[in-house]
Design an enzyme around this catalytic site. Sequence first.
Site, PDB file in Angstrom:
ATOM      1  N   ASP A   1     -12.964  -0.959  12.875  1.00  0.00           N
ATOM      2  CA  ASP A   1     -11.916  -1.155  11.878  1.00  0.00           C
ATOM      3  C   ASP A   1     -10.531  -0.802  12.417  1.00  0.00           C
ATOM      4  OD1 ASP A   1     -13.607  -2.000   9.832  1.00  0.00           O
ATOM      5  OD2 ASP A   1     -14.079   0.048   9.251  1.00  0.00           O
TER       6      ASP A   1
ATOM      7  N   ASP B   1     -13.123  -1.272   1.156  1.00  0.00           N
ATOM      8  CA  ASP B   1     -14.556  -1.378   1.386  1.00  0.00           C
ATOM      9  C   ASP B   1     -15.284  -0.963   0.116  1.00  0.00           C
ATOM     10  OD1 ASP B   1     -14.476  -2.154   4.091  1.00  0.00           O
ATOM     11  OD2 ASP B   1     -14.115  -0.101   4.716  1.00  0.00           O
TER      12      ASP B   1
ATOM     13  N   ALA C   1      33.792  19.049  -1.443  1.00  0.00           N
ATOM     14  CA  ALA C   1      33.181  18.572  -2.686  1.00  0.00           C
ATOM     15  C   ALA C   1      32.682  17.144  -2.581  1.00  0.00           C
ATOM     16  CB  ALA C   1      34.187  18.685  -3.835  1.00  0.00           C
TER      17      ALA C   1
ATOM     18  N   THR D   1      27.182  21.955 -10.664  1.00  0.00           N
ATOM     19  CA  THR D   1      26.692  20.615 -11.029  1.00  0.00           C
ATOM     20  C   THR D   1      26.145  19.838  -9.845  1.00  0.00           C
ATOM     21  OG1 THR D   1      28.916  19.681 -10.798  1.00  0.00           O
ATOM     22  CG2 THR D   1      28.256  20.444 -12.987  1.00  0.00           C
TER      23      THR D   1
END
Length: 937
Positions: free
Chosen positions: A655, A348, A302, A761
């Site tokens: 670039d 750009d 758990a 849960t």
Amino acid sequence: MKKNNDLENINFHELTEEGIIDALNSNREQGLRENQVLNLFEKYGYNEIPRKKGSLLKAILPQVFDYVIIILLICAVILLIFSFIDESVSITSSLLIFGVVILNSWFVIAQLYRAEKSLEKLQQLTAHKAIVIREGKKTEIQAKELVPGDIVILNEGDYIPADIRIIENINIFTDESSLTGESLPVEKTTKPLKIVDPNLSELKNIALNGTMLVKGNGKGIVIRTGVDTFLGKIASGIKEMSLKEVPLQRKMKQMGRMLGFIVVLIVVILFIMQISTMAINATLTLAGVGNRLYQMVSLVVAAVPWNFPLIITLVLLRGIINMAKRNVIVRKLASIESLGRISVVCSDKTGTITKNEMTIKAIWFDNKIYSVEGIGYEPVGNIIHNDKIVDPLKNEYFKKLLLSGLLNVNASLIEEDGKYKISGDPTEGCLIVLAKKSGLNLEHIKKFEFKKELPFDSKRMLMSKVFQNDKNDIILFIKGSVENLVDRSSNIYMEDKIVNLNQNLKDEILNNNRKLNSQAYRTLGIGYKLMDKIPEKLESDRVENQIIFLGIVGMIDPPKENVNIAVNTCKDANIKPIMITGDAKETAKSIAEEVGIYEEGDMVVEGRELQDLSYNKYNEVSVFSRVSPEDKTIIIEGFQKSGNLIAMTGDGINDAAALEMADTGVSMGSGTDVAKNASDIVITDDNFSTIIDGIKQGRGIFNNIRKCVMFQLVNNFAELAIMVFFIIFFGVTLKIIINGTEIYLWDVFNPTQLFVFYLTTHTFPILALILDPYDKNIMKLPPRDPKEGIISKNVIIQLILQVLSMGVVVCITFYFANITSVYYTSSEPLIANYYHSRAQTMAFITLFLAETWNVFNVRTNKESIFSNYLSNWILIGLISLNYLILLFLLLSNFGQNLLSFVLINPLDWLLCFALSFLVLVVLELYKYILRKKSPYF
């Protein structure tokens, strides 16, 4: 890919152009016919190298048998062994753990398979393409559809998708470092090479598959494809790309392992303490050891956060798929983490902020301004002067201006299904459109034979081509920066004659150019020069002078839809948008102001001014004009030195350095392959709005990971803290025996109850958190601190508050409900067992509800949970399912027998609800204090 040897024995490097075309049954101008393509495709198959995919087993094993999973398996084996030794230890528990591991493993396998398939689809989106001539038409196709004999158009920045013999060469250089190790670009030629058994570096007339065209342009003919290429022979069996771990995944896996180790250490210490206590009190029995071992193993199951890696993978996978749907292709998963931290976006202008559909709207010629009708690439519209339609072809020099725009280009206008598009540079494309609007056609072009080209250079900002017409005149057509062209011009057409270009006329040209720039027009100067002969080699200093200046064309590229909204979103998120352009300062400022990037008081800096710009001034700049690709690295360094994380866009081969240097490199889908390979993400629609959406997705992914991790930690630590508290302070001294089974009265939860927590849960809410919609105000937050991790200071405080509040309310619930059982321990063990079961039932309900409130708590950082509690209907549905399961277990005989529950009265239910709700109140008060302290949430 089929292996064929019929081309193996042809030495294509030795053949002339005619010999190659004849050998491949192709045509230089018309290319292949459709029926030829089909036959060749049937013969050679796809132009691709078979990829050796990684073993699915190898991908699964590290995920399934992670360190934490091994802990669970060890626990299951221990329980299995004890189930045969001690009847009180149920074999069901060990089988349940094996089932959980198998379920998790199946889930991991399914998600890995889905991830790999998604990755394959994303790779297809960024697959290489090629422009070919087939049946006389230029067509863009997937590179894998190339066949031997295809005529391929080669442009600067292209990836070479097959072995291609060069048949037209305009200053072509290729990067062959990946094949030959040669670091310098290799100059190519069209000439036959008489070399026997050449090595790769000697094949100067062949562009090799897998290399990059780093300079120039031209044409080539495909000679080999797929495994028959030189790359294919070397690289067959290269491993396919796979979904690799990113730093965030590794950190979370390491944290999961560390926490798992801590939990196991604590549990081992607790186990030793309990056994020691039993030995001291002379109550040590095999059944007791088995009972305590069963309890501790269940606590490990758990409390260990063993599904951290799976959670991270699922959130990332969902994010990648969502981003792809929004035209953002993630090439490097690590960029997802950095996206949420970006504080500056440098974009750009052309094609990203604007539509990249350049349209010439104004012409300055003979000291007059002409307007041009039409928008976009459809060649329909008139040339107007003083509200009258003008025929420009009646003026010899106006015609030369238009011819220069038509001939001195490498782009082409393509019509597909009644729609027009440009293949190549849009700036050149709009010159073609203008020429066609004026009435120039193929008959005019046929009178000119192309001879040589001096390609555009970002430093001199000019481009020239030399032609010979049907009268044997040798003409150099030139276009480019108005300022630079004026400097190289000696004459101008003015008032129906060629006159000397004196300083007054130069000032007049530049003044008109500034007027056009101030109206947001991008301008190009156009001129020409008659030459005595065709030079052997074009050199700018020798030929680009003594130019006759003809005029200026003014073009606009309208902003894309929603750019203003994206810019405002950017600013709301404390991200500074920056526009980078090669345009003049006035033009750049005008467009930036139109879309909201430039505001009064901002600085507009030209590329030549960067060296003098101090780092503390960068945050005052919103526009960089007249910028070359090389300037981008200076801009990145400036912003980084001023404390920013920067996203930089780029599409050209030059670039690449800037894209690598930026914190997040963003390439355009229409950009070069070099730029894409250097970038972190690819924007397929070349839209500034998409970049901002990508940042939003990056922030959302990070937030959802944080929610899941925090939810998991709170639940695990709360259960661990509660169990540790009662073991340390109440121990194992008090027990009863019912039907031969030892029951320790201070055990808050039994092993089966702990398993149920994990299956309900711990599981259902987290599935909903993975799919949690991103906060509507996520782009109103400032960027995260680069040093901030998943577990921030605020997260730690909230985690401690939730664990303490949950632990306190559950401990109070159990203690006061269980105290009655102590009085009946000796006299009435059955009554004692009832009150103990009642206390466990109430503690279970309180923790179950508290963990439900926890899922709402983690969804907001500082905002109240009531601000968006209905925004995730999947969560509402799964929580409702959890409640139904809880009611079934509490009210049914099956649930009561399985979990040792008893029915409780309405007052007990109300008490459980009220105490669990205190957890929510504590966190709401803390968030209220945070909101008062800081305006951000």
